[in-house]
Design a protein around this motif. Structure first.
Motif: not given
Length: 419
Positions: A340-350, A292-304
């Protein structure tokens, strides 16, 4: 035929382990009787199944007394039982803007009736709460602190231990909403310092829809008024509702098939296959976040933030139908650098600029049968905190233990095409 790719496990887990389906079918086809409503051999078998499931839940969360576990009909039912059952006129409550409506709405109801007062502490733009701010919001008449263990929008794991310890020292009841964590994160109610832990049975425990669990300390259980009253199968010769635990909170016919599915789900989690599934989900979390981080203009909301991660290096076996073995050597994380990857679970809001999240979800569904969820996810105050209120919410992607790397890659490819 296009494969269905289910990525809405934060709403309910799917698919379930085969043992869960088997438990549901057995309860429906072979038992079929009500719990606590007879002394025949089938009723005795049902009582044993319920006792086993109750003990499974107690062991999972390190509760010392299985009688302090009640079965409810959803996580919402558990939370409402705790909140409405513990609060009295004049009480004060501390909660946060990261909460689900299962917490916010019963509190708003009591507040609008001018029976209680509430402090809603602002979370940050990652959906994380500040433990010190929660503690600072406590007042002399604070009776409850109510917080989620994991955000159902951003996946943020909240720092609850220090809050629980403070509540214990101060004689304040601490209620934890474990809807997104129970079964998938280690939970020790003693370490958390919680008096109440509420969760559905149909998410991380892999049970059927229409199930919930409620843990309470004996003291909290004695203080808590039941949400429902009626038939319990005990003290039949009295019109007074029983006060013994957990019967006090289990009025009406219990969901026997659902409760048996919770027991089977916990057995799966504690098996080698279940542990492999949870490890698989951790790997999918890394792969999805990096992609997700590698796709331009996609914002991942949350930790890490991903500081350095080559997703092509994430090579692992996945849980496929009929194949559920994951080799311990399947992934080498020695070169993976994450903050910070361990500060979140596998729930992603974009969010993606100029694309409404509902439109995005519809494209994924119609083009590739990829099932996600769009909107506010029943956490309206959180979207003000993370800046997505004017977007109409977010697109939420929540894989589960049975998803595969190929499914995650298909999602990422389609999102990149859309952008």
């Amino acid at each position: 035929m296009t494969e269905r790719i289910y990525l809405d496990n934060a709403a309910t887990s799917w698919p379930k382990p085969e043992s869960v389906y088997a438990a549901l079918e057995y309860a429906q086809r072979n038992l079929g009787a009500a719990a606590g409503r007879g002394s025949h051999s089938t009723a005795t078998d049902i009582s044993r199944i319920i006792d086993v499931a109750r003990n499974r839940v107690a062991q999972l969360i390190h509760a010392t007394d299985a009688k302090c576990i009640a079965f409810t009909y959803s996580g919402t039912d558990s939370l409402c039982t705790a909140i409405l059952g513990l609060l009295r006129d004049g009480d004060h409550v501390v909660t946060s803007t990261a909460e689900h409506n299962s917490v916010l709405r019963p509190l708003r109801f009591l507040e609008d009736e001018q029976r209680i007062t509430v402090n809603r502490v602002e979370c940050n733009f990652e959906g994380r709460i500040d433990a010190l701010k929660i503690i600072e919001a406590i007042q002399p008449n604070t009776r409850l602190v109510v917080l989620s263990h994991v955000s159902n929008v951003t996946g943020a794991i909240q720092p609850l231990e220090s809050i629980g310890q403070h509540c214990q020292r101060s004689g304040i009841l601490f209620v934890v909403d474990a809807a997104q964590s129970l079964g998938l994160l280690p939970i020790n109610v003693n370490s958390l310092g919680c008096d109440i832990l509420a969760a559905p049975g149909h998410k991380g425990l892999f049970g059927a829809l229409g199930t919930g669990v409620l843990y309470f300390t004996r003291s909290a259980g004695e203080q808590m008024r039941p949400l429902r009253m009626g038939g319990t199968g005990s003290e039949r010769n009295s019109d007074m509702h029983p006060t013994d635990l957990p019967t006090k909170f289990e009025a009406g016919n219990l969901n026997v098939p659902g409760i048996s599915s919770i027991g089977a789900g916990i057995d799966f989690l504690q098996s080698e296959e279940g542990a492999a599934g949870v490890r698989n989900l951790e790997v999918l979390k890394w792969r999805l976040l990096a992609g997700l981080k590698a796709i331009p203009t996609v914002t991942v909301h949350g930790p890490a933030e991903v500081s350095a991660l080559d997703i092509s290096s994430l090579k692992f076996d996945s849980l496929n139908s009929g194949e559920s073995t994951i080799r311990s050597s399947a992934i080498d994380t020695s070169e993976v650098s994450l903050r910070g990857i361990d500060s979140r679970m596998a729930i992603f809001s974009i969010t993606i600029p100029h694309i409404d999240c509902h439109t995005l979800a519809n494209i994924l569904d119609t083009e590739a049968l990829i099932e996600t969820r769009a909107g506010f996810h029943c956490a309206p105050l959180l979207h003000r905190s993370i800046g997505t209120e004017n977007f109409g919410g977010t697109l939420r992607i929540s894989p589960g233990p049975f998803n595969t790397s190929a499914q995650i890659d298909r999602l990422l490819e389609l999102l990149a095409d859309i952008v």
